[in-house]
Structure formats: C-alpha cells, structure tokens
Write a protein that holds these residues in place. Structure first.
Motif, short mmCIF file in Angstrom:
data_model
loop_
_atom_site.label_atom_id
_atom_site.label_comp_id
_atom_site.label_asym_id
_atom_site.label_seq_id
_atom_site.Cartn_x
_atom_site.Cartn_y
_atom_site.Cartn_z
N LEU A 41 75.10 18.50 60.73
CA LEU A 41 76.32 18.26 61.50
C LEU A 41 76.10 17.31 62.67
N VAL A 42 75.00 17.52 63.40
CA VAL A 42 74.77 16.78 64.64
C VAL A 42 73.29 16.42 64.76
N ILE A 43 73.03 15.20 65.21
CA ILE A 43 71.70 14.81 65.68
C ILE A 43 71.88 14.49 67.15
N ASN A 44 71.21 15.24 68.00
CA ASN A 44 71.43 15.15 69.44
C ASN A 44 70.15 14.74 70.15
N HIS A 45 70.23 13.66 70.93
CA HIS A 45 69.12 13.29 71.80
C HIS A 45 69.23 14.15 73.05
N VAL A 46 68.17 14.89 73.36
CA VAL A 46 68.16 15.79 74.51
C VAL A 46 67.27 15.17 75.58
N PRO A 47 67.85 14.77 76.72
CA PRO A 47 67.03 14.15 77.76
C PRO A 47 66.02 15.14 78.34
N ALA A 48 64.96 14.60 78.94
CA ALA A 48 63.98 15.44 79.62
C ALA A 48 64.69 16.23 80.73
N SER A 49 64.21 17.45 80.94
CA SER A 49 64.79 18.30 81.99
C SER A 49 63.69 19.20 82.54
N GLY A 50 63.37 18.98 83.81
CA GLY A 50 62.31 19.78 84.41
C GLY A 50 61.00 19.55 83.67
N VAL A 60 77.23 13.64 63.32
CA VAL A 60 77.61 12.95 64.55
C VAL A 60 76.35 12.75 65.38
N LEU A 61 76.16 11.54 65.86
CA LEU A 61 75.03 11.23 66.75
C LEU A 61 75.48 11.48 68.18
N CYS A 62 74.65 12.19 68.94
CA CYS A 62 75.00 12.54 70.31
C CYS A 62 73.86 12.25 71.28
N ASP A 63 74.23 12.05 72.53
CA ASP A 63 73.31 12.00 73.66
C ASP A 63 73.71 13.11 74.60
N ALA A 64 72.84 14.12 74.74
CA ALA A 64 73.12 15.28 75.59
C ALA A 64 74.46 15.93 75.24
N GLY A 65 74.79 15.96 73.95
CA GLY A 65 76.02 16.58 73.50
C GLY A 65 77.24 15.69 73.53
N HIS A 66 77.11 14.48 74.07
CA HIS A 66 78.22 13.52 74.08
C HIS A 66 78.09 12.63 72.84
N PRO A 67 79.15 12.50 72.05
CA PRO A 67 79.07 11.59 70.91
C PRO A 67 78.64 10.20 71.39
N ALA A 68 77.67 9.63 70.68
CA ALA A 68 77.13 8.31 71.05
C ALA A 68 78.16 7.25 70.70
#
Length: 176
Positions: free
Chosen positions: A86-95, A162-170
């Motif tokens: 359904l989704v491929i999501n890029h998850v930015p670094a966090s902490g 759907v391709l996403c960046d931090a849950g936002h559609p790219a």
C-alpha cells in the motif's frame, strides 16, 4: 582515465571501498488490517507509549514482505496471506533512530470477532484493538497516523502503492 570534453575527472573508489562507503538505512514492514467501517487494527506496545500497526524491523537477509508476515504471526498469532503493498514511506532520522524505509502491506478486512480472541505471546505487545482514524490520531505518532490514512486511501484507490515522505504523499516526479 577517459575524459569526455571538459568534464572534470572523478577518481573512482576501488570496489571494496565503494561497498564500505554505501549508505545504510533501516527498514521496517507493517500491515494495515481494517474493518468494513473504516477502523484499523492497532497494537499497544510494552516498550513505548505510542501504539503501532503490526510490524517491525526487517532482519538481515529478510524481505519486507517476509518481515510483515513474520511480525503478524509473532505479534498476533495469525498466519495469513497478505495483500499488496500500500505504502512505501521514507522515514527521516529522529533522535537516535537513523533514517529508514517503511513498507506497509494490506492485511485485509477483519472484524471484531477476529480481534477479540487475540492473546499475544509476544512480550512486546500489551493489547490490540480496532480504532477509528480519529481515535488512532491520539494513540500513534503523527507521521504514522498520516501513513495509515494514506494506506486507507490507497485501499480505495487504483491499487498502486503510494510513495510517502514522513507519511506525506510524495510529489510526483516529472517524466523525462
């Protein structure tokens, strides 16, 4: 070294140095189970305050789809055939967590009778339940809530991930 025109020469690394220099990303895989009324399955973890969808980290030499199936079995005791991506999501670094890629698969439609008997043997899972997207917003991280919402929209869409960046559609890329 061949130089075409006025292009600058670039020194190439030897193969071993090139391999060592490749960037590494963490990967995870999750599964979106949903009820006909739009509720989604969330699991309450024992190791953090935010809830999650069933899933976890991709292990060495494991595909994301194998991870998804393994995690569903470990966390819920279910052995089910999973649906499509359904989704491929890029998850930015966090902490302390490095950037990553999250793959969300369709777990299919479930109902209350599927969820009621869940007695997880996984020490990481405290409970599981079906929640509206509104209620889920109070339980999961904001980025995961966006990703779940995108996944639910993808279920109603054209069937393509759907391709996403931090849950936002790219933003769509221009074709060349």
């Amino acid at each position: 070294m061949v130089n075409a025109g006025n292009l600058p020469c670039v020194e190439l690394l030897d193969y071993e140095d090139y391999i060592r220099a490749l960037h590494r990303r963490r990967m995870s895989a999750g599964v979106l189970f949903h009820h006909a009324d739009g509720r989604v399955l969330l699991v309450e973890t024992t190791y953090k305050t935010e809830w999650e969808i069933p899933g976890g980290a991709v292990e060495a030499e494991e595909s994301p789809w194998a991870t998804a199936a393994r995690e569903v079995h470990e966390e819920l005791g279910w052995s089910r055939r999973l649906g499509g991506l359904l989704v491929i999501n890029h998850v930015p670094a966090s902490g302390a967590m490095p950037e990553g890629m999250a793959f969300i698969f369709d777990g299919g439609q479930i109902d209350d009778s599927d969820v009621a008997p869940i007695q997880s043997n996984d020490s990481e899972i405290r409970s599981a339940g079906l929640y509206t997207l509104h209620d889920a917003a109070q339980l999961v991280k904001t980025a995961l809530h966006r990703t779940i919402s995108v996944g639910m929209a993808a279920l109603r869409g054209d069937g393509r991930p759907v391709l996403c960046d931090a849950g936002h559609p790219a933003a769509p890329t221009e074709e060349t």
